[in-house]
Design a protein around this motif. Structure first.
Motif, PDB file in Angstrom:
ATOM      1  N   ILE A 176      -7.547  15.376   4.118  1.00  0.00           N
ATOM      2  CA  ILE A 176      -6.778  14.594   3.155  1.00  0.00           C
ATOM      3  C   ILE A 176      -7.221  14.954   1.728  1.00  0.00           C
ATOM      4  O   ILE A 176      -8.421  15.091   1.465  1.00  0.00           O
ATOM      5  N   HIS A 209      -7.106   8.769   5.110  1.00  0.00           N
ATOM      6  CA  HIS A 209      -5.798   8.439   4.550  1.00  0.00           C
ATOM      7  C   HIS A 209      -5.512   6.944   4.598  1.00  0.00           C
ATOM      8  O   HIS A 209      -5.076   6.355   3.604  1.00  0.00           O
ATOM      9  N   LEU A 210      -5.772   6.316   5.753  1.00  0.00           N
ATOM     10  CA  LEU A 210      -5.527   4.883   5.895  1.00  0.00           C
ATOM     11  C   LEU A 210      -6.791   4.052   5.696  1.00  0.00           C
ATOM     12  O   LEU A 210      -6.734   2.827   5.743  1.00  0.00           O
ATOM     13  N   GLN A 259       0.836  -1.186   0.000  1.00  0.00           N
ATOM     14  CA  GLN A 259       0.000   0.000   0.000  1.00  0.00           C
ATOM     15  C   GLN A 259       0.878   1.245   0.000  1.00  0.00           C
ATOM     16  O   GLN A 259       1.861   1.334   0.730  1.00  0.00           O
ATOM     17  N   HIS A 310       2.264  10.249  -1.095  1.00  0.00           N
ATOM     18  CA  HIS A 310       1.324   9.344  -0.420  1.00  0.00           C
ATOM     19  C   HIS A 310       1.447   9.431   1.100  1.00  0.00           C
ATOM     20  O   HIS A 310       0.935   8.567   1.803  1.00  0.00           O
ATOM     21  N   THR A 311       2.115  10.460   1.588  1.00  0.00           N
ATOM     22  CA  THR A 311       2.467  10.537   3.007  1.00  0.00           C
ATOM     23  C   THR A 311       1.688  11.624   3.730  1.00  0.00           C
ATOM     24  O   THR A 311       1.421  12.689   3.173  1.00  0.00           O
ATOM     25  N   ALA A 356      -0.149  13.980   0.656  1.00  0.00           N
ATOM     26  CA  ALA A 356      -1.538  13.519   0.721  1.00  0.00           C
ATOM     27  C   ALA A 356      -2.431  14.456   1.529  1.00  0.00           C
ATOM     28  O   ALA A 356      -3.632  14.219   1.648  1.00  0.00           O
ATOM     29  N   GLN A 411       0.146   4.334   1.020  1.00  0.00           N
ATOM     30  CA  GLN A 411      -0.063   5.320   2.078  1.00  0.00           C
ATOM     31  C   GLN A 411       0.951   5.163   3.202  1.00  0.00           C
ATOM     32  O   GLN A 411       1.193   4.060   3.681  1.00  0.00           O
ATOM     33  N   ARG A 412       1.508   6.283   3.618  1.00  0.00           N
ATOM     34  CA  ARG A 412       2.445   6.314   4.725  1.00  0.00           C
ATOM     35  C   ARG A 412       2.002   7.356   5.745  1.00  0.00           C
ATOM     36  O   ARG A 412       1.468   8.404   5.385  1.00  0.00           O
TER      37      ARG A 412
END
Length: 382
Positions: A381, A355-356, A32, A281-282, A316, A34-35
């Motif tokens: 986000i 985000h997550l 994935q 993506h963070t 993000a 996302q961070r």
């Protein structure tokens, strides 16, 4: 075969490996993009110094010499007609203009006392009281993600990451440090001493031990850079937590926070550079346990308060905006503190949900137990 310690040491030094030792179930989640990086500033950062509400009619009157340190009004890093960033947050201001940095001001906790330890426990366990849980909300959030594990860059295992979900704890190995590094560490100890801090700073300057260009905060900046190296490695954790102390500014606040905020700004800059393309993506969430008094005390600092600001950075993030409600300075809590206009858990929920992609019901019941009244804040986000 590399041991875990050898692996972590090499990775922190910039080496990128293909496998995360000892973990065979990461395939589902590690891919994935996302961070998430959570930065915990211990000691209670003054949100009105980090993000001054310069447009408030009574701002300068209430803040006194804290309002515009070092003639900051002349170099105000304005966000809008009400808010600005501290001059030390230069790179964060650049990110704001590129919609990669945002602020949620006037954030508070269910716990409204003035104890650092109790407030930190409440912030880290995610409940409505300091003793509401023995595990941390970030650990429980990782537990909601299939095949994920987290990383804590700290010398101990903070409450924030304790629990059943897998978390690796890595502590930077002390190495050989030059006189500049030692001087900065000792300066941290002197900063709150009104009589000794200035002579010590003058001594460093006279001996040319600490160049003015270096500033301070190297420890936090280095740790955030290490976090970026971990998060950008193949099949490594995508969620990390770092922490920094020294934000309890009872004395000489202008000098202390000038240096501390510069270190935070440098840390964000290094994290972005280290992550590279993964930055888009963070999300970086920067939090502290509570704010400080609006007015100055007798030692040119501030005392324990209530609400502070949450800072958000990352590709993000829906940046370029100050989110949430603003209570203003016309009315204060106990005639001394900024009023909390939003629950800090609402900010955290908004990030975790959007985000997550953690379900709201899970956030309300498990990640932040019995917190249905703290609704996720929308629009954080991109």
């Amino acid at each position: 075969m590399l041991t875990r310690r050898q692996f972590l040491t090499r990775l922190a030094g910039g080496c990128s490996l293909l496998l995360w030792p000892g973990v065979t179930t990461l395939a589902d989640g590690a891919g994935q993009p996302q961070r998430l990086v959570v930065v915990l500033l211990r000691g209670a950062m003054d949100g009105l110094t980090a993000v001054p509400s310069y447009g408030e009619p009574r701002f300068e009157e209430l803040r006194g010499e804290l309002a515009f340190p070092d003639k900051a009004q002349e170099v105000m890093r304005k966000l809008d007609d009400t808010f600005a960033l501290h001059p030390s947050l230069e790179f964060c201001h650049q990110l704001f203009r590129h919609q990669e940095f945002a602020v949620v001001h006037a954030c508070g906790l269910p716990y409204t006392g003035r104890s650092h330890f109790a407030a930190q426990d409440c912030l880290e366990n995610g409940s409505d009281s300091p003793d509401g849980s023995r595990t941390g909300w970030l650990n429980r959030a990782v537990g909601e993600l299939q095949g994920q594990q987290g990383l804590s860059i700290s010398s101990a295992r903070p409450l924030l990451v304790r629990g059943e979900a897998p978390f690796v704890t890595w502590s930077p190995t002390p190495g050989k440090h030059g006189p500049e590094d030692l001087a900065h560490r000792v300066a941290d100890l002197y900063d709150e001493d009104e009589r000794l801090s200035e002579p010590f700073a003058q001594a460093l300057t006279s001996q040319q031990i600490v160049p003015d260009s270096r500033g301070g905060g190297e420890q936090l900046a280095g740790v955030m850079q290490s976090a970026g190296r971990f998060l950008s490695a193949e099949n490594a954790p995508r969620i990390a937590m770092v922490q920094d102390g020294g934000w309890d500014t009872h004395a000489r606040q202008n000098a202390v926070l000038k240096r501390k905020l510069r270190g935070l700004d440098t840390g964000v800059k290094r994290l972005r550079a280290t992550l590279g393309d993964d930055w888009r993506h963070t999300v970086v969430v920067i939090v502290t346990e509570f704010g400080r008094t609006v007015g100055i005390n007798g030692t040119r600092g501030t005392d324990h308060g209530t609400a502070s600001s949450v800072l958000l950075a990352g590709g993000a993030v829906r940046g370029g905006k100050v989110h949430g409600e603003w209570p203003g300075l016309s009315r204060l809590r106990d005639n001394r503190d900024l009023i909390a206009a939003q629950d800090m858990r609402s900010v955290l929920k908004g990030v975790l949900r959007d985000h997550l992609h953690i379900d709201t019901k899970a956030l309300d019941a498990r990640v932040f137990p019995d917190s249905r009244d703290a609704r996720p804040l929308d629009g954080l986000i991109a």
